[in-house]
Design a protein around this motif. Structure first.
Motif, mmCIF file in Angstrom:
data_model
loop_
_atom_site.group_PDB
_atom_site.id
_atom_site.type_symbol
_atom_site.label_atom_id
_atom_site.label_comp_id
_atom_site.label_asym_id
_atom_site.label_seq_id
_atom_site.Cartn_x
_atom_site.Cartn_y
_atom_site.Cartn_z
ATOM 1 N N ARG A 16 -106.605 87.864 46.256
ATOM 2 C CA ARG A 16 -106.872 88.529 45.141
ATOM 3 C C ARG A 16 -108.373 89.152 45.133
ATOM 4 N N ILE A 17 -109.165 88.100 45.015
ATOM 5 C CA ILE A 17 -110.773 88.643 44.808
ATOM 6 C C ILE A 17 -110.870 89.601 45.508
ATOM 7 N N SER A 18 -110.884 89.734 46.942
ATOM 8 C CA SER A 18 -111.434 90.643 47.487
ATOM 9 C C SER A 18 -110.191 91.701 47.577
ATOM 10 N N GLU A 19 -108.854 92.063 47.184
ATOM 11 C CA GLU A 19 -108.372 93.067 46.874
ATOM 12 C C GLU A 19 -109.034 93.643 45.022
ATOM 13 N N THR A 20 -109.637 93.202 44.656
ATOM 14 C CA THR A 20 -110.013 93.727 43.345
ATOM 15 C C THR A 20 -111.404 93.998 43.516
ATOM 16 N N THR A 21 -111.893 93.625 44.346
ATOM 17 C CA THR A 21 -113.966 94.118 44.983
ATOM 18 C C THR A 21 -113.093 95.482 45.739
ATOM 19 N N ARG A 22 -112.407 95.811 46.340
ATOM 20 C CA ARG A 22 -111.620 96.594 47.057
ATOM 21 C C ARG A 22 -111.755 98.042 45.868
ATOM 22 N N GLU A 23 -110.740 97.071 44.882
ATOM 23 C CA GLU A 23 -110.284 98.540 43.903
ATOM 24 C C GLU A 23 -111.873 98.834 42.721
ATOM 25 N N VAL A 24 -112.757 98.240 42.691
ATOM 26 C CA VAL A 24 -114.079 97.969 42.208
ATOM 27 C C VAL A 24 -115.290 98.868 42.925
ATOM 28 N N THR A 25 -115.491 98.830 44.170
ATOM 29 C CA THR A 25 -116.444 99.036 44.970
ATOM 30 C C THR A 25 -115.845 100.046 45.455
ATOM 31 N N ARG A 26 -114.801 100.163 46.195
ATOM 32 C CA ARG A 26 -114.036 101.026 47.193
ATOM 33 C C ARG A 26 -114.731 100.032 48.613
ATOM 34 N N LEU A 27 -114.939 99.225 48.320
ATOM 35 C CA LEU A 27 -115.254 98.145 49.633
ATOM 36 C C LEU A 27 -114.760 97.475 50.104
ATOM 37 N N LYS A 28 -114.407 96.985 51.520
ATOM 38 C CA LYS A 28 -114.482 95.518 51.727
ATOM 39 C C LYS A 28 -115.110 94.715 51.937
ATOM 40 N N GLY A 29 -114.902 93.322 51.740
ATOM 41 C CA GLY A 29 -116.107 92.528 51.687
ATOM 42 C C GLY A 29 -115.015 91.304 52.261
ATOM 43 N N GLU A 30 -116.058 90.582 52.821
ATOM 44 C CA GLU A 30 -115.320 89.053 53.146
ATOM 45 C C GLU A 30 -115.371 87.916 51.672
ATOM 46 N N VAL A 31 -114.754 87.142 51.908
ATOM 47 C CA VAL A 31 -114.789 86.164 50.031
ATOM 48 C C VAL A 31 -114.994 85.147 50.797
#
Ligand SMILES: [Zn+2]
Length: 425
Positions: free
Chosen positions: A388-403
């Motif tokens: 969920r954090i990863s998906e929210t990060t993608r929504e907000v920043t348009r970037l993928k990241g490892e949580v």
């Protein structure tokens, strides 16, 4: 053989002798300040508040009398009267396009013949009439895709509006359409080339890429060397923003980025506001002779160093040696701006989280983003929460990241929402 080393888009202007250049700059400076004062209410307000009249601005040094307009403040200025808060000199219906940058900040594109002015950058980088060019910058909301697209068409190239991602298809297109030019980030170029190698598309067998203009990311010299030596691609870099377009471009010599002739660029000490000399770090401040968006002393937040040593290419403009960083914590990951406020947004959308920290690193030629999540005592780590954090990060920043779940003690500098650990050698 096509000569990709020497060539100009507007030789007369690009090679102006020093005296003529000084006169030219003074003329466009006076015209721009006068025009902005008359047509852009926000510019007039700023000058009135500082008790400066257009007649007070005769030379670049006089610009110091006018306060800066910071990039970070654009969205607030715009909000006072949407969409442009008086910064634009024409109404929205008089514009060709309106783009939306994260913030949101609205970026107008005027009906000028060339609003973003990238033609010189392409010719200096070695692009020539007849090149078939794959443009991998984003075409929706962001001006990046179209601003390069239109300049390429204007210099006689054919453009493939490829956009971001879809690496395998990028390779197929590269091969099937005999693509000779690339525009995009340097890291994505390497990603495509590595995929190409995997698919058996190599120099001499399907790969005909000769020239690339890269922007939005640092280009380490080691990576440039690999492009040249392993793949035979002449890679030159350029620098610009979604607000003002082209701000610098390398020529064949690759000894810094020539400042476009048609803009007024100052480097200003962020602490004192004074202009800095060659070799000193200063913030890039732009005054833009543009009839749609005549920004006066727009402070980009980018730090750079300039030189006015002559360049062997014959262009007489000064050069930005490199971009050395940002004055605030705003940073660029994979060519996208990430703001501390965005990290705050992710935090607010995730009630289980006490604090988040984005850590930017570099693996090989690619940026990596890790999200360190410190949970509230009442919450416990789980795969679902991580997703969920990863998906929210993608929504907000348009970037993928490892949580990764972390303790507060694991955070690098606790007060920072974004930590940039990349090294550029
Ligand atoms: Zn040069």
């Amino acid at each position: 053989m096509i000569d990709r080393k020497r060539g100009f888009y507007d030789e007369e202007q690009e090679r102006m002798p020093a005296k003529e250049r000084a006169g030219f700059v003074r003329r466009i400076l006076r015209e721009t300040v006068q025009y902005a004062y008359e047509k852009a209410p926000a510019a007039r307000r700023k000058m009135d508040e500082a008790s400066v009249h257009p007649n007070d601005i005769q030379d670049v040094a006089d610009l110091a009398k006018i306060p800066l307009t910071r990039k970070a403040d654009l969205k607030n200025i715009q909000k006072t009267e949407l969409p442009f808060g008086g910064l634009a000199a024409v109404p929205p219906r008089g514009m060709r396009r309106i783009y939306v940058s994260p913030g949101p900040t609205f970026d107008p594109e005027g009906r000028e013949e060339t609003h973003w002015r990238w033609e010189k950058a392409f010719v200096a980088a070695g692009f020539r009439q007849g090149d078939i060019v794959q443009n991998t910058f984003m075409y929706h909301f962001s001006p990046a895709g179209l601003m390069f697209d239109e300049a390429l068409i204007r210099i006689g190239c054919t453009v493939i509006p490829a956009g971001v991602g879809n690496t395998e298809m990028q390779v197929q297109v590269l091969r099937d359409l005999c693509v000779s030019g690339y525009v995009g980030t340097p890291s994505f170029l390497m990603t495509i080339l590595e995929k190409a190698k995997e698919m058996g598309v190599v120099p001499g067998d399907g790969l005909q890429l000769r020239v690339a203009l890269v922007a939005a990311e640092m280009l380490p010299e080691t990576l440039r060397k690999r492009f040249q030596e392993e793949f035979g691609i002449q890679v030159r870099q350029a620098y610009g923003t979604a607000d003002v377009g082209s701000l610098g471009y390398e020529c064949f010599e690759a000894k810094g980025m020539h400042i476009p002739d048609e803009i007024i660029l100052e480097l200003v000490d962020p602490a004192t506001g004074e202009a800095v000399g060659p070799g000193k770090i200063g913030e890039v401040v732009v005054t833009l002779p543009n009839t749609t968006y005549p920004l006066i002393r727009f402070a980009t937040g980018d730090l750079s160093i300039f030189t006015d040593d002559p360049c062997p290419c014959g262009r007489t403009s000064a050069r930005l040696l490199r971009i050395v960083g940002r004055i605030d914590q705003v940073t660029k990951v994979k060519g996208m701006f990430v703001h501390p406020e965005q990290v705050g947004q992710i935090e607010r959308k995730t009630p289980e989280v006490e604090a988040l920290q984005l850590v930017v690193t570099r693996v090989g030629h690619e940026d990596r983003m890790t999200i360190q999540a410190v949970l509230k005592k009442s919450a416990s780590p789980s795969d679902a929460l991580r997703d969920r954090i990863s998906e929210t990060t993608r929504e907000v920043t348009r970037l993928k990241g490892e949580v990764v779940f972390a303790n507060e003690a694991d955070l690098f500098e606790k007060e920072k929402k974004i930590v940039d650990k990349r090294k550029w050698e």
